[in-house]
Design a protein around this motif. Structure first.
Motif, PDB file in Angstrom:
ATOM      1  N   GLN A 131       0.682   3.934 -14.278  1.00  0.00           N
ATOM      2  CA  GLN A 131       1.912   4.491 -14.844  1.00  0.00           C
ATOM      3  C   GLN A 131       2.230   3.831 -16.186  1.00  0.00           C
ATOM      4  OE1 GLN A 131       4.407   3.628 -11.434  1.00  0.00           O
ATOM      5  NE2 GLN A 131       4.679   5.831 -11.043  1.00  0.00           N
ATOM      6  N   GLN A 132       2.084   2.511 -16.256  1.00  0.00           N
ATOM      7  CA  GLN A 132       2.384   1.803 -17.511  1.00  0.00           C
ATOM      8  C   GLN A 132       1.432   2.225 -18.627  1.00  0.00           C
ATOM      9  OE1 GLN A 132       5.143  -0.252 -17.978  1.00  0.00           O
ATOM     10  NE2 GLN A 132       4.544   0.210 -20.070  1.00  0.00           N
ATOM     11  N   ASP A 167      -3.297   1.033  -3.750  1.00  0.00           N
ATOM     12  CA  ASP A 167      -2.660  -0.237  -4.074  1.00  0.00           C
ATOM     13  C   ASP A 167      -1.487   0.070  -5.012  1.00  0.00           C
ATOM     14  OD1 ASP A 167      -2.033  -2.623  -5.622  1.00  0.00           O
ATOM     15  OD2 ASP A 167      -3.787  -3.514  -4.693  1.00  0.00           O
ATOM     16  N   ALA A 168      -0.287  -0.329  -4.623  1.00  0.00           N
ATOM     17  CA  ALA A 168       0.912  -0.032  -5.418  1.00  0.00           C
ATOM     18  C   ALA A 168       0.812  -0.636  -6.820  1.00  0.00           C
ATOM     19  CB  ALA A 168       2.158  -0.541  -4.706  1.00  0.00           C
ATOM     20  N   ALA A 169       0.208  -1.809  -6.939  1.00  0.00           N
ATOM     21  CA  ALA A 169       0.075  -2.454  -8.254  1.00  0.00           C
ATOM     22  C   ALA A 169      -0.847  -1.638  -9.169  1.00  0.00           C
ATOM     23  CB  ALA A 169      -0.448  -3.874  -8.100  1.00  0.00           C
ATOM     24  N   GLU A 170      -1.910  -1.064  -8.615  1.00  0.00           N
ATOM     25  CA  GLU A 170      -2.817  -0.244  -9.424  1.00  0.00           C
ATOM     26  C   GLU A 170      -2.121   1.034  -9.893  1.00  0.00           C
ATOM     27  OE1 GLU A 170      -6.383   0.488  -7.192  1.00  0.00           O
ATOM     28  OE2 GLU A 170      -7.112  -1.553  -7.473  1.00  0.00           O
ATOM     29  N   ILE A 171      -1.308   1.623  -9.037  1.00  0.00           N
ATOM     30  CA  ILE A 171      -0.560   2.819  -9.437  1.00  0.00           C
ATOM     31  C   ILE A 171       0.458   2.457 -10.513  1.00  0.00           C
ATOM     32  CG2 ILE A 171       1.052   4.604  -8.651  1.00  0.00           C
ATOM     33  CD1 ILE A 171      -1.866   5.067  -7.761  1.00  0.00           C
ATOM     34  N   ALA A 172       1.126   1.314 -10.367  1.00  0.00           N
ATOM     35  CA  ALA A 172       2.087   0.864 -11.385  1.00  0.00           C
ATOM     36  C   ALA A 172       1.397   0.607 -12.722  1.00  0.00           C
ATOM     37  CB  ALA A 172       2.818  -0.385 -10.904  1.00  0.00           C
ATOM     38  N   PHE A 188       0.839  -1.187   0.000  1.00  0.00           N
ATOM     39  CA  PHE A 188       0.000   0.000   0.000  1.00  0.00           C
ATOM     40  C   PHE A 188       0.878   1.242   0.000  1.00  0.00           C
ATOM     41  CE2 PHE A 188      -3.652  -2.260   2.429  1.00  0.00           C
ATOM     42  CZ  PHE A 188      -4.146  -2.766   1.238  1.00  0.00           C
ATOM     43  N   LEU A 189       0.411   2.276  -0.679  1.00  0.00           N
ATOM     44  CA  LEU A 189       1.109   3.552  -0.738  1.00  0.00           C
ATOM     45  C   LEU A 189       0.277   4.620  -0.057  1.00  0.00           C
ATOM     46  CD1 LEU A 189       2.156   3.532  -4.510  1.00  0.00           C
ATOM     47  CD2 LEU A 189       3.519   2.781  -2.555  1.00  0.00           C
ATOM     48  N   ARG A 190       0.908   5.414   0.770  1.00  0.00           N
ATOM     49  CA  ARG A 190       0.259   6.578   1.374  1.00  0.00           C
ATOM     50  C   ARG A 190       0.346   7.734   0.388  1.00  0.00           C
ATOM     51  NH1 ARG A 190      -2.274   6.225   6.471  1.00  0.00           N
ATOM     52  NH2 ARG A 190      -1.288   4.581   7.652  1.00  0.00           N
ATOM     53  N   LEU A 191      -0.384   8.791   0.683  1.00  0.00           N
ATOM     54  CA  LEU A 191      -0.448   9.945  -0.212  1.00  0.00           C
ATOM     55  C   LEU A 191       0.929  10.505  -0.594  1.00  0.00           C
ATOM     56  CD1 LEU A 191      -2.196  11.892  -1.828  1.00  0.00           C
ATOM     57  CD2 LEU A 191      -2.430  13.269   0.240  1.00  0.00           C
ATOM     58  N   PRO A 192       1.875  10.678   0.332  1.00  0.00           N
ATOM     59  CA  PRO A 192       3.183  11.206  -0.086  1.00  0.00           C
ATOM     60  C   PRO A 192       3.871  10.352  -1.157  1.00  0.00           C
ATOM     61  CG  PRO A 192       2.976  11.373   2.282  1.00  0.00           C
ATOM     62  CD  PRO A 192       1.795  10.561   1.806  1.00  0.00           C
ATOM     63  N   ALA A 193       3.706   9.039  -1.081  1.00  0.00           N
ATOM     64  CA  ALA A 193       4.297   8.161  -2.096  1.00  0.00           C
ATOM     65  C   ALA A 193       3.586   8.316  -3.439  1.00  0.00           C
ATOM     66  CB  ALA A 193       4.248   6.708  -1.632  1.00  0.00           C
ATOM     67  N   VAL A 194       2.273   8.532  -3.409  1.00  0.00           N
ATOM     68  CA  VAL A 194       1.524   8.739  -4.655  1.00  0.00           C
ATOM     69  C   VAL A 194       1.909  10.093  -5.267  1.00  0.00           C
ATOM     70  CG1 VAL A 194      -0.774   8.913  -5.692  1.00  0.00           C
ATOM     71  CG2 VAL A 194      -0.343   7.243  -3.887  1.00  0.00           C
ATOM     72  N   ILE A 195       2.110  11.093  -4.423  1.00  0.00           N
ATOM     73  CA  ILE A 195       2.577  12.395  -4.902  1.00  0.00           C
ATOM     74  C   ILE A 195       3.930  12.225  -5.599  1.00  0.00           C
ATOM     75  CG2 ILE A 195       3.477  14.647  -4.144  1.00  0.00           C
ATOM     76  CD1 ILE A 195       1.235  14.608  -1.980  1.00  0.00           C
ATOM     77  N   GLU A 196       4.823  11.462  -4.981  1.00  0.00           N
ATOM     78  CA  GLU A 196       6.141  11.232  -5.571  1.00  0.00           C
ATOM     79  C   GLU A 196       6.039  10.448  -6.879  1.00  0.00           C
ATOM     80  OE1 GLU A 196      10.278   8.940  -4.485  1.00  0.00           O
ATOM     81  OE2 GLU A 196       9.029   9.662  -2.840  1.00  0.00           O
ATOM     82  N   ALA A 197       5.173   9.442  -6.925  1.00  0.00           N
ATOM     83  CA  ALA A 197       5.037   8.598  -8.116  1.00  0.00           C
ATOM     84  C   ALA A 197       4.425   9.346  -9.289  1.00  0.00           C
ATOM     85  CB  ALA A 197       4.192   7.360  -7.791  1.00  0.00           C
ATOM     86  N   THR A 198       3.521  10.276  -9.015  1.00  0.00           N
ATOM     87  CA  THR A 198       2.829  10.978 -10.094  1.00  0.00           C
ATOM     88  C   THR A 198       3.437  12.322 -10.441  1.00  0.00           C
ATOM     89  OG1 THR A 198       1.298  12.061  -8.567  1.00  0.00           O
ATOM     90  CG2 THR A 198       0.610   9.913  -9.477  1.00  0.00           C
ATOM     91  N   GLY A 199       4.074  12.959  -9.450  1.00  0.00           N
ATOM     92  CA  GLY A 199       4.577  14.310  -9.665  1.00  0.00           C
ATOM     93  C   GLY A 199       3.491  15.360  -9.533  1.00  0.00           C
TER      94      GLY A 199
END
Length: 66
Positions: free
Chosen positions: A55-56, A47-52, A7-18
């Motif tokens: 991204q793909q 969910d980290a897999a959904e964010i990945a 699982f990713l918290r909001l700060p990680a999603v901010i980092e992943a998306t910019g």
């Protein structure tokens, strides 16, 4: 056997998306970004897999493969 999910918290999603916090919530509301998963009364995660996968899809679209 169940697979453990990350699982990713909001700060990680901010980092992943910019994107900023406000933009992330706008994109969730519009269906562009996967919806978060509530894990408590005031806590959500993604969910980290959904964010990945999201991204793909972005990469594929930018390369003309989507």
């Amino acid at each position: 056997m169940l697979e453990t999910r990350k699982f990713l918290r909001l700060p990680a999603v901010i980092e992943a998306t910019g994107w900023s916090r406000a933009t992330i919530w706008r994109k969730v509301k519009s269906g562009v970004l996967p919806a978060p998963i509530p894990i408590g009364p005031r806590s959500v995660v993604w969910d980290a897999a959904e964010i990945a996968q999201w991204q793909q899809r972005c990469i594929d679209i930018s390369r003309g493969a989507g």
